[in-house]
Motif scaffolding. Structure first.
Motif, PDB file in Angstrom:
ATOM      1  N   ILE A  34      46.189  51.033  34.746  1.00 56.76           N
ATOM      2  CA  ILE A  34      46.081  52.439  35.116  1.00 56.76           C
ATOM      3  C   ILE A  34      44.640  52.722  35.531  1.00 56.76           C
ATOM      4  O   ILE A  34      43.712  52.559  34.739  1.00 56.76           O
ATOM      5  N   GLY A  35      44.464  53.117  36.779  1.00 63.12           N
ATOM      6  CA  GLY A  35      43.123  53.391  37.274  1.00 63.12           C
ATOM      7  C   GLY A  35      42.209  52.185  37.183  1.00 63.12           C
ATOM      8  O   GLY A  35      41.011  52.318  36.926  1.00 63.12           O
ATOM      9  N   LEU A  82      45.590  39.915  37.692  1.00 64.97           N
ATOM     10  CA  LEU A  82      45.679  40.599  38.984  1.00 64.97           C
ATOM     11  C   LEU A  82      44.533  41.592  39.161  1.00 64.97           C
ATOM     12  O   LEU A  82      43.925  41.677  40.236  1.00 64.97           O
ATOM     13  N   ALA A  83      44.228  42.361  38.102  1.00 66.15           N
ATOM     14  CA  ALA A  83      43.177  43.368  38.203  1.00 66.15           C
ATOM     15  C   ALA A  83      41.818  42.720  38.444  1.00 66.15           C
ATOM     16  O   ALA A  83      41.042  43.164  39.298  1.00 66.15           O
ATOM     17  N   VAL A  84      41.513  41.657  37.697  1.00 63.70           N
ATOM     18  CA  VAL A  84      40.239  40.971  37.882  1.00 63.70           C
ATOM     19  C   VAL A  84      40.198  40.293  39.246  1.00 63.70           C
ATOM     20  O   VAL A  84      39.146  40.182  39.876  1.00 63.70           O
ATOM     21  N   GLY A  85      41.368  39.848  39.720  1.00 63.83           N
ATOM     22  CA  GLY A  85      41.443  39.165  41.007  1.00 63.83           C
ATOM     23  C   GLY A  85      41.348  40.069  42.212  1.00 63.83           C
ATOM     24  O   GLY A  85      41.347  39.581  43.347  1.00 63.83           O
ATOM     25  N   ARG A 132      43.817  46.640  43.149  1.00 62.81           N
ATOM     26  CA  ARG A 132      43.175  47.914  42.839  1.00 62.81           C
ATOM     27  C   ARG A 132      44.195  48.995  42.484  1.00 62.81           C
ATOM     28  O   ARG A 132      45.388  48.849  42.698  1.00 62.81           O
ATOM     29  N   GLY A 133      43.672  50.095  41.949  1.00 66.58           N
ATOM     30  CA  GLY A 133      44.504  51.248  41.659  1.00 66.58           C
ATOM     31  C   GLY A 133      45.306  51.090  40.391  1.00 66.58           C
ATOM     32  O   GLY A 133      44.924  50.398  39.447  1.00 66.58           O
ATOM     33  N   LEU A 178      54.544  57.211  35.293  1.00 64.94           N
ATOM     34  CA  LEU A 178      53.114  56.914  35.357  1.00 64.94           C
ATOM     35  C   LEU A 178      52.475  57.220  36.706  1.00 64.94           C
ATOM     36  O   LEU A 178      51.257  57.163  36.826  1.00 64.94           O
ATOM     37  N   ASP A 179      53.281  57.499  37.733  1.00 72.71           N
ATOM     38  CA  ASP A 179      52.767  57.799  39.075  1.00 72.71           C
ATOM     39  C   ASP A 179      51.858  56.679  39.577  1.00 72.71           C
ATOM     40  O   ASP A 179      50.724  56.908  40.015  1.00 72.71           O
TER      41      ASP A 179
END
Length: 404
Positions: free
Chosen positions: A267-268, A243-246, A249-250, A333-334
């Protein structure tokens, strides 16, 4: 040089600057990006960009995508990633099923196989099955990109592991090399399965429900059988990395409910595995003292309560329990979002979305936060999300995105 050797060489040729350029080519898609834009966005000199792109074109990783009008002078040549230049296999070893996908450099799945398999069958039968399915996958028919449903299982492959005779409707034509029957250039194999495990060394620990795997060197054992690089990680980490590579964001949690329950944490923008690959053991937080026993040895875990509710047909109760666990995670974790995936959620998507959202909104009201401060939605890619993320264990480092 065989096709696997070519893939290993691709893995060894990347530098930081080359990875930056490759990632921009990847994110630009079919429209491409000019050398001038590459220089502006990387901070590299035009000369350095020209050298890198020339090498990438020579290696077959980049190609021209046409020309673009400029504000003065001759039109600029636009470059794009050549996604068919390399491939990775993603393997999802679930407790009762084996799914394998072949993914191009851009991460798009182009072949898929799925067969029943018990993780408790023992090391040799499981490794034999993985080697067999990977071999069949690589020897499959010409491909086009598979449909990419949002949260829905793919119909491209049957439960017996058979593959359709041609690409799905609307998938586009196959690359020339594949139509000619040339085996894909293989970068390696990413394997994702339930934890706990040691990602750095590819060694399993006491996999929840299957303690017989404790200490098994899965990475090295599979690499020996396949003759290709192998990377091993938890199923939830693989899904979250995909998902992150795809483009997700955030900070978010990818919550996966199938035969078990876990969470991949970003995270970030960075995948958080923890010091011992133990982060995200979300399913084994105790929320009911003296509750029903869990396969981990505790009582009252979120996973045990969720699965027990599903066993008695109470999806609404399962969703509420999952929501409480997700709310605890969001509070700790907010994070910005909770993405829901896994077979159990796919089978009842709307009740789970509604139930988890309701709990998070109620928690937000009590805290005085905006009701949609933490967004809840289905994770993309449906049933192949973990396998597709497992392929990114090999692909993402090429683009400088090993952790998202």
């Amino acid at each position: 040089m065989n096709r696997t050797d070519a893939g290993v060489n691709l893995l060894g040729l990347r530098s930081h600057n080359t990875a930056l350029v490759l990632d921009l080519l990847r994110t630009a898609g079919a429209d491409g990006i000019s050398r001038l834009e590459l220089a502006e966005r990387t901070g590299l000199t035009p000369q350095a960009v020209s050298k890198i792109t020339a090498r990438l074109r020579q290696e077959g990783l980049a190609a021209e995508a046409g020309r673009r009008a400029s504000t003065g002078g001759k039109p600029r040549t636009v470059l794009r990633l050549a996604p068919e230049a390399g491939h990775a296999v993603g393997v999802h070893l679930d407790r009762d099923e084996l799914r394998v996908v072949l993914a191009r450099l851009d991460g798009r799945a182009v072949r898929e196989r799925c067969v029943p398999l018990s993780l408790g069958a023992g090391a040799d039968p499981v490794l034999d099955a993985v080697a067999r399915e990977v071999t069949e996958l690589l020897a499959g028919p010409p491909y086009g990109a598979l449909p990419d449903p949002e949260g829905a299982p793919s119909g491209a492959v049957s439960a017996q592991g058979t593959t359709p005779s041609g690409p799905p409707p609307g998938a586009g034509s196959a690359p020339e090399a594949d139509r000619a029957g040339v085996a894909p250039v293989l970068l390696g194999v990413g394997v994702a399965l339930p934890g706990p495990l040691d990602h750095a060394h590819g060694v399993l620990h006491r996999v929840t429900g299957f303690p017989e795997w404790d200490g098994f060197p899965l990475r090295d054992a599979l690499a020996g059988r396949l003759g290709a690089p192998v990377v091993v990680d938890k199923d939830t980490n693989a899904a979250a990395l995909g998902l992150a590579v795809g483009g997700e964001r955030g900070s978010f949690a990818c919550v996966h409910l199938g035969t078990g329950l876990g969470a991949g944490l970003v995270i970030g923008g960075t995948l958080h595995r923890g010091a011992r690959t133990g982060a995200g053991e979300f399913g084994h937080q105790v929320i009911q003292l003296d509750g029903p026993p869990c396969s981990c040895g505790n009582r009252g875990c979120v996973e045990a309560l969720c699965l027990a509710a599903l066993d008695r047909g109470d999806v609404a109760a399962a969703a509420r329990v999952l929501g409480e666990g997700a709310a605890n995670l969001a509070g700790l974790l907010d994070i910005d979002a909770v993405l829901l995936g896994g077979r159990a959620i796919e089978a009842a998507a709307e009740p789970f979305l509604d139930g988890v959202t309701a709990v998070l909104r109620a928690r937000a009201r009590r805290e005085g936060s905006p009701q949609d401060a933490v967004r809840v939605r289905l994770a993309p890619h449906g049933a192949r999300a973990v396998a597709q993320g497992a392929a990114q264990l090999l692909l993402a480092p090429l683009f400088g995105r090993a952790n998202g």
